[in-house]
Motif scaffolding. Structure first.
Motif, PDB file in Angstrom:
ATOM      1  N   GLY A 132       0.911  -1.195  -0.019  1.00  0.00           N
ATOM      2  CA  GLY A 132       0.094  -0.238   0.188  1.00  0.00           C
ATOM      3  C   GLY A 132       0.863   1.191  -0.037  1.00  0.00           C
ATOM      4  O   GLY A 132       0.296   2.338   0.053  1.00  0.00           O
ATOM      5  N   VAL A 133       2.329   1.260  -0.143  1.00  0.00           N
ATOM      6  CA  VAL A 133       3.044   2.195  -0.262  1.00  0.00           C
ATOM      7  C   VAL A 133       2.761   3.092  -1.688  1.00  0.00           C
ATOM      8  O   VAL A 133       2.985   2.482  -2.687  1.00  0.00           O
ATOM      9  N   ARG A 134       2.888   4.548  -1.568  1.00  0.00           N
ATOM     10  CA  ARG A 134       2.709   4.984  -2.840  1.00  0.00           C
ATOM     11  C   ARG A 134       3.728   5.721  -2.952  1.00  0.00           C
ATOM     12  O   ARG A 134       4.204   6.537  -2.417  1.00  0.00           O
ATOM     13  N   LEU A 135       4.529   5.331  -3.823  1.00  0.00           N
ATOM     14  CA  LEU A 135       5.931   5.805  -4.469  1.00  0.00           C
ATOM     15  C   LEU A 135       5.943   6.983  -5.117  1.00  0.00           C
ATOM     16  O   LEU A 135       5.232   6.752  -6.150  1.00  0.00           O
ATOM     17  N   ARG A 136       6.688   7.792  -4.720  1.00  0.00           N
ATOM     18  CA  ARG A 136       6.782   9.316  -5.527  1.00  0.00           C
ATOM     19  C   ARG A 136       7.970   8.997  -6.448  1.00  0.00           C
ATOM     20  O   ARG A 136       9.148   9.153  -6.050  1.00  0.00           O
ATOM     21  N   PRO A 137       7.844   8.890  -7.938  1.00  0.00           N
ATOM     22  CA  PRO A 137       9.067   8.841  -8.640  1.00  0.00           C
ATOM     23  C   PRO A 137       9.624  10.236  -8.972  1.00  0.00           C
ATOM     24  O   PRO A 137       9.250  11.097  -9.457  1.00  0.00           O
ATOM     25  N   LEU A 138      11.243  10.113  -8.411  1.00  0.00           N
ATOM     26  CA  LEU A 138      11.753  11.291  -8.646  1.00  0.00           C
ATOM     27  C   LEU A 138      12.285  11.606 -10.195  1.00  0.00           C
ATOM     28  O   LEU A 138      12.667  12.634 -10.601  1.00  0.00           O
ATOM     29  N   ASN A 139      11.834  10.843 -10.965  1.00  0.00           N
ATOM     30  CA  ASN A 139      12.510  10.723 -12.403  1.00  0.00           C
ATOM     31  C   ASN A 139      11.109  10.875 -13.443  1.00  0.00           C
ATOM     32  O   ASN A 139      11.161  10.615 -14.563  1.00  0.00           O
ATOM     33  N   ASP A 140       9.882  11.264 -12.726  1.00  0.00           N
ATOM     34  CA  ASP A 140       8.726  11.448 -13.574  1.00  0.00           C
ATOM     35  C   ASP A 140       9.018  12.478 -14.406  1.00  0.00           C
ATOM     36  O   ASP A 140       9.080  13.703 -14.269  1.00  0.00           O
ATOM     37  N   SER A 141       8.842  12.130 -15.877  1.00  0.00           N
ATOM     38  CA  SER A 141       9.000  13.089 -16.947  1.00  0.00           C
ATOM     39  C   SER A 141       7.799  13.136 -17.792  1.00  0.00           C
ATOM     40  O   SER A 141       7.566  13.447 -18.849  1.00  0.00           O
ATOM     41  N   ASN A 142       6.445  12.980 -17.235  1.00  0.00           N
ATOM     42  CA  ASN A 142       5.200  13.110 -17.415  1.00  0.00           C
ATOM     43  C   ASN A 142       4.669  14.522 -17.429  1.00  0.00           C
ATOM     44  O   ASN A 142       4.539  14.807 -16.209  1.00  0.00           O
ATOM     45  N   PRO A 143       4.851  15.668 -18.307  1.00  0.00           N
ATOM     46  CA  PRO A 143       4.243  16.901 -18.113  1.00  0.00           C
ATOM     47  C   PRO A 143       2.997  17.041 -17.433  1.00  0.00           C
ATOM     48  O   PRO A 143       2.884  17.974 -16.839  1.00  0.00           O
ATOM     49  N   THR A 144       2.007  16.093 -17.859  1.00  0.00           N
ATOM     50  CA  THR A 144       0.598  16.422 -17.304  1.00  0.00           C
ATOM     51  C   THR A 144       0.452  16.127 -15.701  1.00  0.00           C
ATOM     52  O   THR A 144      -0.319  16.635 -15.299  1.00  0.00           O
ATOM     53  N   ARG A 145       1.620  15.647 -15.217  1.00  0.00           N
ATOM     54  CA  ARG A 145       1.691  15.394 -13.882  1.00  0.00           C
ATOM     55  C   ARG A 145       1.997  16.618 -13.121  1.00  0.00           C
ATOM     56  O   ARG A 145       2.035  16.657 -11.940  1.00  0.00           O
ATOM     57  N   HIS A 146       2.637  17.595 -13.857  1.00  0.00           N
ATOM     58  CA  HIS A 146       3.255  18.640 -13.089  1.00  0.00           C
ATOM     59  C   HIS A 146       2.806  20.164 -13.699  1.00  0.00           C
ATOM     60  O   HIS A 146       3.376  21.101 -13.684  1.00  0.00           O
ATOM     61  N   GLY A 147       1.396  19.913 -14.064  1.00  0.00           N
ATOM     62  CA  GLY A 147       0.780  21.283 -14.703  1.00  0.00           C
ATOM     63  C   GLY A 147       1.228  21.875 -15.779  1.00  0.00           C
ATOM     64  O   GLY A 147       0.848  23.044 -16.376  1.00  0.00           O
ATOM     65  N   LEU A 148       1.726  21.013 -16.573  1.00  0.00           N
ATOM     66  CA  LEU A 148       2.449  21.512 -18.081  1.00  0.00           C
ATOM     67  C   LEU A 148       1.652  20.958 -19.169  1.00  0.00           C
ATOM     68  O   LEU A 148       1.949  21.211 -20.382  1.00  0.00           O
TER      69      LEU A 148
END
Length: 387
Positions: free
Chosen positions: A20-36
């Motif tokens: 049940g751990v939600r991992l936060r990827p430090l390499n996430d390059s999906n712009p839609t996850r960052h308001g872009l």
């Protein structure tokens, strides 16, 4: 299958997610996850390798309710959405085969399977369909190939249900025999059923291979044929079979699908509307092909000495005409071009057994269809008379 073992990081990530751990990827390059992301395409892109879960649920519901999904209730987690069944073939060849391996495929048949297999370094060994008033799978030919020195290269058997252009469905006894051979030789079954919904005559026992549980089965279908829209590039794979084999296939197919990226979100969002139109479009095509088949039969019957015969079609959009083998197929098509401003595909394009075949589409407008069929028969008569 059985290759591509997860590494330590992948195993640790899976263990964490299971807790049940939600991992936060430090390499996430999906712009839609960052308001872009663009306002024209709102929402967050979810890179589900099997395609949008909402779209797969809608598709699974449609396939189950309409009976187009084959055996049992369709599980959306066993569906893959792709751009086309051509892409599905390529993915499955990559999944099941290493370079130098081979698949079995039927001839006569559309040459797409051979072309796609060779593009990914996979060989194709042909098994014959035989004609004796109707087309049947030559089971002895399949057994001969499997027991030959080449048999050890084979990883899958392709069934096209119904075949294109012969229009022959897989009959119950053929289905049982093929499944038995696949089980005994450890082969996967690839079932191309894009034309299944277009029967030209009633057939007892006719049913889809989708959902087959006895062997690992990949059933292919899509909107291109069911919606009569070649430009509707949405296809799907339904995976079924023994539970352990399905689980391993899904794991490895996820890897391939992830590398090639799932079907466009724009298409996935429009899927419910497109699926709602299938029944009406299929019905319109069924009316057209059935009517044109009857027109062709009437034209042939009106010429009692006609040297051309219709090879019995059971389904699909095309028919095969048997013409006298003394007539060169290329010469006939060349005369269609020069004298009638028409063209066609000779039988050898589909690996027909010998010369003397021509394939006609049943889709044209009635006037155009009758004109084309009549032109073929007139030219055959003229060529036999030396004109």
């Amino acid at each position: 299958m059985g290759r591509d073992t997860p590494n330590a990081i992948a195993r640790a990530e899976a263990t964490a997610r299971d807790r049940g751990v939600r991992l936060r990827p430090l390499n996430d390059s999906n712009p839609t996850r960052h308001g872009l992301g663009p306002s024209e395409l709102p929402g967050v892109y979810e890179a589900d390798p099997r395609g949008s879960l909402a779209a797969r649920r809608e598709l699974a519901r449609f396939l189950t309710d309409s009976g187009r999904g084959g055996e049992g209730v369709v599980d959306p987690d066993h569906l893959y959405l792709l751009d086309s069944t051509s892409e599905a073939y390529a993915w499955l060849f990559m999944l099941l085969c290493d370079p130098g391996d081979a698949v079995l495929a039927p001839v006569p048949g559309y040459p797409l399977v051979d072309s796609l297999a060779r593009l990914v370094g996979v060989g194709v060994l042909d098994y014959r369909l035989r004609y004796d008033g109707s087309w049947t799978v030559d089971m002895a030919d399949i057994r001969r190939i499997l027991e030959s020195p080449e048999g050890g290269r084979i990883r899958a058997l392709v069934l096209i249900n119904p075949d294109n252009p012969t229009g022959s469905y897989v009959h119950p006894e053929e289905r049982a025999a093929v499944i038995d051979l696949c089980r005994r030789h450890g082969l996967a079954l690839i079932a191309d059923e894009v034309f299944f919904g277009y029967p030209l005559e009633p057939l007892r026992g006719r049913r889809r291979l989708a959902g087959e549980e006895a062997v690992l089965t990949f059933a292919l279908d899509g909107l291109s044929k069911s919606l009569a829209a070649p430009h509707a590039k949405v296809g799907w794979i339904r995976v079924s079979g023994p539970e352990d084999q399905v689980a391993e296939a899904l794991r490895l197919l996820d890897r391939i699908a992830d590398d090639f990226l799932p079907v466009s979100a724009c298409v996935a969002e429009d899927l419910p509307r497109l699926l709602a139109a299938v029944e009406g479009r299929t019905g319109a095509v069924l009316d057209r092909i059935g009517d044109n088949l009857r027109r062709l039969e009437a034209i042939l019957a009106s010429r009692p000495r006609c040297p051309v015969s219709l090879m019995r079609p059971e389904g699909g959009w095309s028919v095969v005409l048997r013409i006298p083998s003394v007539i060169d197929e290329d010469s006939l098509v060349l005369r269609l071009i020069s004298q009638k401003a028409m063209t066609d595909q000779p039988g050898y394009f589909f690996d027909m057994p010998g010369s003397g075949y021509l394939v006609l589409s049943l889709l044209p407008e009635p006037t155009d269809f009758v004109e084309g069929a009549t032109a073929v028969l007139d030219l055959v008569d003229a060529m036999l008379e030396g004109r």
